[in-house]
Design a protein around this motif. Structure first.
Motif, PDB file in Angstrom:
ATOM      1  N   VAL A   1     -59.447  31.233 -21.361  1.00  0.00           N
ATOM      2  CA  VAL A   1     -58.822  30.094 -20.690  1.00  0.00           C
ATOM      3  C   VAL A   1     -57.338  30.037 -21.013  1.00  0.00           C
ATOM      4  N   ALA A   2     -56.992  30.266 -22.279  1.00  0.00           N
ATOM      5  CA  ALA A   2     -55.575  30.232 -22.670  1.00  0.00           C
ATOM      6  C   ALA A   2     -54.770  31.330 -21.988  1.00  0.00           C
ATOM      7  N   GLN A   3     -55.390  32.470 -21.766  1.00  0.00           N
ATOM      8  CA  GLN A   3     -54.699  33.555 -21.064  1.00  0.00           C
ATOM      9  C   GLN A   3     -54.487  33.193 -19.590  1.00  0.00           C
ATOM     10  N   ALA A   4     -55.447  32.439 -19.018  1.00  0.00           N
ATOM     11  CA  ALA A   4     -55.337  32.052 -17.617  1.00  0.00           C
ATOM     12  C   ALA A   4     -54.375  30.892 -17.412  1.00  0.00           C
ATOM     13  N   ASN A   5     -54.238  30.044 -18.431  1.00  0.00           N
ATOM     14  CA  ASN A   5     -53.363  28.875 -18.309  1.00  0.00           C
ATOM     15  C   ASN A   5     -52.614  28.679 -19.627  1.00  0.00           C
ATOM     16  N   PRO A   6     -51.303  28.873 -19.647  1.00  0.00           N
ATOM     17  CA  PRO A   6     -50.544  28.740 -20.903  1.00  0.00           C
ATOM     18  C   PRO A   6     -50.526  27.311 -21.438  1.00  0.00           C
ATOM     19  N   LYS A   7     -50.890  26.323 -20.600  1.00  0.00           N
ATOM     20  CA  LYS A   7     -50.962  24.928 -21.049  1.00  0.00           C
ATOM     21  C   LYS A   7     -52.422  24.571 -21.320  1.00  0.00           C
ATOM     22  N   THR A   8     -52.945  25.127 -22.404  1.00  0.00           N
ATOM     23  CA  THR A   8     -54.344  24.903 -22.772  1.00  0.00           C
ATOM     24  C   THR A   8     -54.423  24.081 -24.048  1.00  0.00           C
TER      25      THR A   8
ATOM     26  N   ALA B   1     -66.161  20.352 -40.906  1.00  0.00           N
ATOM     27  CA  ALA B   1     -65.838  21.301 -41.969  1.00  0.00           C
ATOM     28  C   ALA B   1     -64.927  22.378 -41.405  1.00  0.00           C
ATOM     29  N   PRO B   2     -64.294  23.175 -42.270  1.00  0.00           N
ATOM     30  CA  PRO B   2     -63.407  24.230 -41.779  1.00  0.00           C
ATOM     31  C   PRO B   2     -64.135  25.220 -40.880  1.00  0.00           C
ATOM     32  N   MET B   3     -63.392  25.781 -39.930  1.00  0.00           N
ATOM     33  CA  MET B   3     -63.938  26.831 -39.085  1.00  0.00           C
ATOM     34  C   MET B   3     -62.832  27.827 -38.740  1.00  0.00           C
ATOM     35  N   ALA B   4     -63.212  29.051 -38.466  1.00  0.00           N
ATOM     36  CA  ALA B   4     -62.246  30.088 -38.146  1.00  0.00           C
ATOM     37  C   ALA B   4     -61.601  29.799 -36.792  1.00  0.00           C
ATOM     38  N   MET B   5     -60.276  30.021 -36.698  1.00  0.00           N
ATOM     39  CA  MET B   5     -59.549  29.801 -35.454  1.00  0.00           C
ATOM     40  C   MET B   5     -58.627  30.990 -35.178  1.00  0.00           C
ATOM     41  N   PRO B   6     -59.175  32.175 -34.956  1.00  0.00           N
ATOM     42  CA  PRO B   6     -58.324  33.349 -34.721  1.00  0.00           C
ATOM     43  C   PRO B   6     -57.523  33.245 -33.429  1.00  0.00           C
ATOM     44  N   TRP B   7     -57.865  32.311 -32.560  1.00  0.00           N
ATOM     45  CA  TRP B   7     -57.211  32.099 -31.280  1.00  0.00           C
ATOM     46  C   TRP B   7     -56.089  31.067 -31.371  1.00  0.00           C
ATOM     47  N   LEU B   8     -55.822  30.543 -32.560  1.00  0.00           N
ATOM     48  CA  LEU B   8     -54.882  29.428 -32.712  1.00  0.00           C
ATOM     49  C   LEU B   8     -53.493  29.756 -32.161  1.00  0.00           C
ATOM     50  N   GLY B   9     -53.051  30.983 -32.345  1.00  0.00           N
ATOM     51  CA  GLY B   9     -51.737  31.367 -31.848  1.00  0.00           C
ATOM     52  C   GLY B   9     -51.668  31.499 -30.333  1.00  0.00           C
ATOM     53  N   ASP B  10     -52.829  31.445 -29.661  1.00  0.00           N
ATOM     54  CA  ASP B  10     -52.859  31.589 -28.204  1.00  0.00           C
ATOM     55  C   ASP B  10     -52.764  30.259 -27.469  1.00  0.00           C
ATOM     56  N   VAL B  11     -52.898  29.143 -28.187  1.00  0.00           N
ATOM     57  CA  VAL B  11     -52.897  27.830 -27.529  1.00  0.00           C
ATOM     58  C   VAL B  11     -51.745  26.982 -28.068  1.00  0.00           C
TER      59      VAL B  11
END
Length: 200
Positions: free
Chosen positions: A157-164, A172-182
């Motif tokens: 979704v972030a790749q399709a729309n830069p305003k995501t 609790a904590p969770m992994a966010m490897p996509w954080l730099g994409d949004v």
């Protein structure tokens, strides 16, 4: 209950019976969350037979440990039977029977639809996080990852729309490897019944 008011520590077996009437026709998921050994019968046929890892202690139950998807027709009456066996000497025992619609939609089709909608929208909002019963005090989660294809969905979704915007539910904590994409992330926690208004 035992003499001290707590659930008995002795081993036991319990059987519940009832009727199920589907509110509409379609696929439904029946699921059991429990602490020991459970069986679910639908119209006399065993559809779930599940044991949790032993020994279990307070709060150490898995999220929807056993599940099955069945086709039901609106108005049809089905016999349900749940059998629960407590084999340990723990004073705590738990069982939950869940029923929910299970539309059989191809995951690839759903992902493509989300990307298509994101591409044509001014802003895309992805709600993601941890489902009910995935977290509990008294036990550890198996990993930090978002369950299912949620991380893949966020990236697509972030790749399709830069305003995501990503809205995360969890405690609790969770992994966010996509954080730099949004460009925006809202940690919503578990906000309760007014959570929708608060998030909006």
């Amino acid at each position: 209950h035992g003499p001290d008011g707590n659930f008995t520590k002795d081993p036991l077996c319990i059987r519940w019976t009832g009727r199920l009437v589907a509110p509409g026709s379609g696929a439904y998921t029946l699921a059991l969350a429990h602490t020991d050994h459970c069986r679910l019968y639908l119209d006399g046929v065993p559809v779930i037979d599940h044991s949790t890892p032993a020994p279990l202690h307070l709060g150490h139950f898995e999220a929807l440990t056993g599940s099955v998807t069945v086709d039901l027709h609106a108005g049809d009456i089905h016999d349900l039977r749940v059998e629960f066996t407590k084999t340990t000497d723990e004073w705590f025992a738990m069982i939950r029977l869940c029923l929910g619609p299970a539309p059989r939609v191809d995951a690839t089709t759903r992902m493509a639809r989300a990307v298509e909608l994101a591409r044509s929208a001014d802003v895309a909002i992805v709600f993601a996080g941890l489902p009910e019963l995935y977290e509990s005090e008294g036990r550890d989660r198996p990993d930090w990852e978002l369950p299912g294809p949620q991380a893949e969905l966020i990236r697509a979704v972030a790749q399709a729309n830069p305003k995501t915007v990503v809205v995360l539910n969890g405690g609790a904590p969770m992994a966010m490897p996509w954080l730099g994409d949004v460009p925006a992330l809202l940690w919503a926690g578990y906000p309760g019944q007014e959570g929708g208004h608060a998030i909006a």
